[in-house]
Structure formats: C-alpha cells, structure tokens
Design a protein around this motif. Structure first.
Motif, mmCIF file in Angstrom:
data_model
loop_
_atom_site.group_PDB
_atom_site.id
_atom_site.type_symbol
_atom_site.label_atom_id
_atom_site.label_comp_id
_atom_site.label_asym_id
_atom_site.label_seq_id
_atom_site.Cartn_x
_atom_site.Cartn_y
_atom_site.Cartn_z
ATOM 1 N N ARG A 48 78.525 41.435 76.774
ATOM 2 C CA ARG A 48 77.149 41.308 76.279
ATOM 3 C C ARG A 48 76.360 42.606 76.446
ATOM 4 O O ARG A 48 75.341 42.805 75.786
ATOM 5 C CB ARG A 48 76.437 40.173 77.002
ATOM 6 N N ASP A 49 76.814 43.502 77.331
ATOM 7 C CA ASP A 49 76.100 44.751 77.605
ATOM 8 C C ASP A 49 76.707 45.954 76.897
ATOM 9 O O ASP A 49 76.327 47.098 77.177
ATOM 10 C CB ASP A 49 76.080 45.003 79.121
ATOM 11 N N GLN A 50 77.625 45.725 75.959
ATOM 12 C CA GLN A 50 78.341 46.855 75.367
ATOM 13 C C GLN A 50 77.432 47.844 74.650
ATOM 14 O O GLN A 50 77.670 49.048 74.687
ATOM 15 C CB GLN A 50 79.458 46.375 74.450
ATOM 16 N N LEU A 82 82.016 45.450 69.432
ATOM 17 C CA LEU A 82 83.423 45.119 69.681
ATOM 18 C C LEU A 82 83.529 43.627 69.980
ATOM 19 O O LEU A 82 82.886 43.124 70.896
ATOM 20 C CB LEU A 82 83.966 45.942 70.842
ATOM 21 N N ARG A 83 84.331 42.956 69.207
ATOM 22 C CA ARG A 83 84.515 41.517 69.366
ATOM 23 C C ARG A 83 85.880 41.230 69.976
ATOM 24 O O ARG A 83 86.778 42.066 69.940
ATOM 25 C CB ARG A 83 84.381 40.828 68.015
ATOM 26 N N ILE A 84 86.026 40.037 70.523
ATOM 27 C CA ILE A 84 87.312 39.594 71.054
ATOM 28 C C ILE A 84 88.331 39.713 69.932
ATOM 29 O O ILE A 84 88.024 39.361 68.797
ATOM 30 C CB ILE A 84 87.208 38.123 71.533
ATOM 31 N N PRO A 85 89.521 40.237 70.162
ATOM 32 C CA PRO A 85 90.172 40.518 71.439
ATOM 33 C C PRO A 85 89.984 41.948 71.954
ATOM 34 O O PRO A 85 90.590 42.306 72.950
ATOM 35 C CB PRO A 85 91.639 40.261 71.125
ATOM 36 N N GLU A 107 84.172 38.759 79.534
ATOM 37 C CA GLU A 107 83.360 37.718 78.912
ATOM 38 C C GLU A 107 82.453 37.017 79.925
ATOM 39 O O GLU A 107 82.757 36.960 81.118
ATOM 40 C CB GLU A 107 84.278 36.675 78.258
ATOM 41 N N VAL A 108 81.374 36.461 79.413
ATOM 42 C CA VAL A 108 80.480 35.630 80.213
ATOM 43 C C VAL A 108 80.040 34.433 79.380
ATOM 44 O O VAL A 108 80.024 34.487 78.150
ATOM 45 C CB VAL A 108 79.220 36.388 80.689
ATOM 46 N N GLU A 109 79.721 33.371 80.085
ATOM 47 C CA GLU A 109 79.040 32.220 79.482
ATOM 48 C C GLU A 109 77.927 31.861 80.447
ATOM 49 O O GLU A 109 78.199 31.454 81.585
ATOM 50 C CB GLU A 109 79.987 31.040 79.298
ATOM 51 N N ARG A 116 89.419 36.496 80.464
ATOM 52 C CA ARG A 116 89.958 36.549 79.101
ATOM 53 C C ARG A 116 91.394 36.050 79.052
ATOM 54 O O ARG A 116 91.926 35.787 78.003
ATOM 55 C CB ARG A 116 89.815 37.929 78.484
ATOM 56 N N ARG A 117 92.031 35.889 80.206
ATOM 57 C CA ARG A 117 93.399 35.357 80.235
ATOM 58 C C ARG A 117 93.424 33.845 80.167
ATOM 59 O O ARG A 117 94.387 33.259 79.690
ATOM 60 C CB ARG A 117 94.109 35.824 81.501
#
Length: 195
Positions: A48-50, A82-85, A107-109, A116-117
């Motif tokens: 979220r801070d990228q 930049l998005r997953i993955p 990642e965060v929620e 991410r694993r």
C-alpha cells in the motif's frame, strides 16, 4: 551506496511509512552481531506504500522482477502501480552502481500483515517489526525465519540457529503454526518446539 543497515536507515530517515530491514541483516540486528557475509540488503515495505517508496527513491535506478523468480528485471516506471504477483524490486543508486537494496512488497488487510505464501498466515502490523538498539527497524525474526524456511540454505540454517534462542514463546508459537501451514514436515519444527 548503502551496504549496511545503518546506510539504509539514512536513506529511509525521511520515510513517512513503515519499513523494516529484512533478510539476514534482520537476524543480525536481533542477535547484535555479524553472522555471515551478505550479497545485498533486503528491505520490506507494505504494498500500500509503494508510491511513497517510489517517491523516496525517485533518484535511484529501480527495477522490478517481472515475472517473479525468473531472473528477469524491467524498469519500475514512475507512477506505475505494482500489482500482485510483482513484489521484488532491485535498487541501485545509479545505473552504473551495483545493485545494493532489494525491496520486497508485502500485503496487508486492515491492520493485518498477510503472507503472500498463504493468506491464512497473518500478524498484526504492529507486531511485524522490532527496533534495534541503534533505532533501526527490522522484520520480526519469526516472520523472517518463516520466509527463510521455504528452501533453506546454509546461511538460513546459520540465521535460524542464532535467532531461535532469542524468540519468546509467542514468536515460537507463531513460527511453528506458520511453518506447519506451508511445510508440515519441515525439520525446523522439532527444534523450535524443543527450545
């Protein structure tokens, strides 16, 4: 060129987002001594801070591993999200300089860090890091060891043996549960539980 956690801390001194030294240096910040040589410096930041990271390192030469794990890098363009993955960014001060910092996006929620694993593996963000005596933030050792458990090398075994005696009960329980979720037969499990 940043080649020690202290150097990275100077670069990130103006950061208005959380960041943590990761990798083997995180373990060394925990144990308070050098354990082994290092090829680069790992820094964990939240996805979220990228944009804030990109702005902070605007003068740097930044490349993203795309696709991940294939040994291919491409420029991380200003303004690009930049998005997953995609999660691995290689950084150097100038195009002529050697790579010195490897940024990892996690990642965060809400208030939870999410692996991410395995998205079931979580930790409150406020437990994701610690701070060294010198004031340098570093990744919680249980999280770093979880990452290292995926495919252990000699250096990971060195880091594990040095960090394990310093883990408190809650860190050992979290690490045990996290490794069991992704590698139930992992040899570290017996050692963690026997401490």
């Amino acid at each position: 060129m940043p080649d020690r956690p202290e150097d990275v801390a100077k670069v990130f001194a103006k950061a208005d987002f959380p960041w943590w030294i990761a990798g083997g240096y995180a373990i060394e910040l925990l144990v308070g001594r050098v354990l082994r040589p290092h090829g680069d410096l790992d820094v964990l930041v939240l996805r979220r801070d990228q944009a804030l990271v990109r702005d902070l390192l605007a003068d740097w030469d930044l490349y993203v591993a795309d696709p991940p794990g294939q040994g291919k890098l491409r420029a991380w363009r200003p303004g690009e999200v930049l998005r997953i993955p995609l999660h691995d960014i290689w950084c150097r001060c100038t195009p002529e300089a050697p790579w010195s910092v490897q940024l990892m996006l996690d990642e965060v929620e809400g208030a939870q860090w999410v692996s991410r694993r395995d998205p079931e593996i979580r930790l409150p963000i406020d437990r994701l890091g610690r701070t060294s005596d010198a004031g340098i933030p570093y990744l919680a050792p249980e999280v770093q060891l979880f990452y290292k458990a995926k495919a252990t090398r000699d250096k990971d075994e060195t880091d594990f043996e040095a960090a394990l005696p310093l883990l408190d009960t809650s860190a050992r329980v979290w690490l045990t549960d996290a490794i069991k979720a992704v590698a139930p037969g992992h040899p570290w499990l017996r050692q963690i539980l026997s401490v």
